[in-house]
Design an enzyme around this catalytic site. Structure first.
Site, mmCIF file in Angstrom:
data_model
loop_
_atom_site.group_PDB
_atom_site.id
_atom_site.type_symbol
_atom_site.label_atom_id
_atom_site.label_comp_id
_atom_site.label_asym_id
_atom_site.label_seq_id
_atom_site.Cartn_x
_atom_site.Cartn_y
_atom_site.Cartn_z
ATOM 1 C CG HIS A 97 -1.803 1.169 1.377
ATOM 2 N ND1 HIS A 97 -3.166 1.092 1.181
ATOM 3 C CD2 HIS A 97 -1.550 2.460 1.709
ATOM 4 C CE1 HIS A 97 -3.710 2.284 1.372
ATOM 5 N NE2 HIS A 97 -2.743 3.129 1.714
ATOM 6 C CD GLU A 98 2.194 4.236 3.385
ATOM 7 O OE1 GLU A 98 2.837 5.248 3.033
ATOM 8 O OE2 GLU A 98 0.991 4.284 3.610
ATOM 9 C CG HIS B 292 -0.148 5.853 -0.946
ATOM 10 N ND1 HIS B 292 -1.256 6.185 -1.692
ATOM 11 C CD2 HIS B 292 -0.625 5.455 0.259
ATOM 12 C CE1 HIS B 292 -2.350 5.993 -0.974
ATOM 13 N NE2 HIS B 292 -1.988 5.542 0.217
ATOM 14 C CG HIS C 13 -6.448 6.180 0.226
ATOM 15 N ND1 HIS C 13 -6.562 7.062 1.269
ATOM 16 C CD2 HIS C 13 -5.420 5.357 0.559
ATOM 17 C CE1 HIS C 13 -5.660 6.780 2.188
ATOM 18 N NE2 HIS C 13 -4.954 5.755 1.771
ATOM 19 C CB CYS C 14 -8.635 1.974 -4.548
ATOM 20 S SG CYS C 14 -9.791 1.175 -5.678
ATOM 21 C CB CYS D 63 -8.505 -2.093 -3.965
ATOM 22 S SG CYS D 63 -6.928 -1.718 -4.756
ATOM 23 C CB CYS E 174 -9.362 -2.984 -7.868
ATOM 24 S SG CYS E 174 -8.920 -1.274 -8.235
#
Length: 301
Positions: free
Chosen positions: A220-221, A224, A230-231, A236, A255
């Site tokens: 996630h990080e 970014h 952000h989805c 996701c 996703c």
């Protein structure tokens, strides 16, 4: 209380825009032709799971985010790999037990597959690198490190060869400033550096659950760092989160839209990535991830 919740989960939600020019930032494109999505992304779109209506306590309940279309992503400055910068690095800080070291290696393997970029673990450094003024004792007697110090005084000094992203991993708890209790992690997307703590990921969790949490956090990080916001389109790994329980409920899968964004800059083989992810999840007994990759693979056959 709301401020505390937001800061506690800053690792997931610190999505500040990068106004500083970077040598490998993609320039803003004002007139670039946007081609239709490849068949791959259309094929796997049917496996996207629509997000449920947010309820009190959920990230989207208190954050009315507009999301990020593919067109917006393409026209926004973001990091892409180059010949000069194409390696993701992890830097362990602390005294890790054998299971924690195993998890760090498994995170390395995962990120290499997830982003299709070479990923390396730098030499482990002792907790002694953190001076007394950047340490304190937490509310339940645990030692905590100042997250910002690790970013500005440790990671900024690191310039490993061909670095595109650098994330420190510590086994100690973190705090962002004296008035706050703790934070899971902290990131500077402008400087392409981040730090995350394993401490709370492992509380009341078995090996597989804590590993899955680390995989979600790190992907996630770094996502970014590569321009993914952000989805809000589907369940996701790029969803924002307000709590550990919400994190656990989010998918480990990107996703179809977020996959398309990532692939636009790195141009990897999508099927190869899926096959490697499926194998990784199977070998590490991560059932949900394995089943998700199986579904995507069946959709493209």
């Amino acid at each position: 209380m709301k401020k505390l919740i937001l800061l506690v989960f800053v690792l997931f939600c610190s999505c500040h825009s990068n106004k500083k020019e970077e040598t490998n930032l993609k320039p803003k494109l004002h007139s670039q032709q946007i081609l239709p999505p490849q068949p791959y992304f259309l094929d796997i779109k049917g496996n996207d799971v629509k997000l449920e209506e947010p309820v009190f306590g959920d990230w989207l309940f208190s954050h009315k985010e507009k999301g990020q279309s593919f067109e917006q992503f393409v026209r926004t400055k973001h990091i892409v790999s180059t010949i000069e910068e194409n390696i993701v690095y992890l830097k362990p800080i602390g005294n890790f037990n054998s299971l924690q070291l195993k998890q760090i290696e498994l995170v390395r393997q995962y990120l290499q597959i997830f982003f299709q970029l070479e990923t390396k673990v730098l030499e482990n450094v002792s907790n002694d690198i953190i001076p007394n003024h950047a340490r304190r004792i937490g509310d339940v007697g645990q030692e905590q490190f100042l997250a910002g110090y690790i970013l500005t005084d440790v990671l900024k000094e690191e310039s490993p060869n061909k670095r595109i992203a650098l994330m420190a991993v510590t086994e100690k708890d973190l705090y962002p400033k004296p008035e706050w209790n703790y934070v899971f992690g902290l990131a500077s997307y402008r400087d392409k550096i981040a730090v995350s703590s394993m401490y709370r990921m492992q509380k009341e969790a078995d090996f597989n659950l804590s590993l899955e949490r680390l995989l979600k956090i790190c992907s996630h990080e770094i996502g970014h760092m590569f321009g993914l916001r952000h989805c809000i389109e589907a369940n996701c790994v790029m969803n924002g989160t307000n709590s550990m329980s919400e994190t656990d409920s989010h998918s480990i899968r990107l996703c179809s839209l977020c996959q398309r964004k990532l692939n636009s800059g790195f141009k990897y083989d999508n099927k190869k990535r899926l096959v490697e992810l499926e194998k990784y999840f199977k070998e590490n007994n991560l059932t949900e991830g394995f089943q998700l990759m199986q579904k995507d693979l069946k959709s493209i056959q």
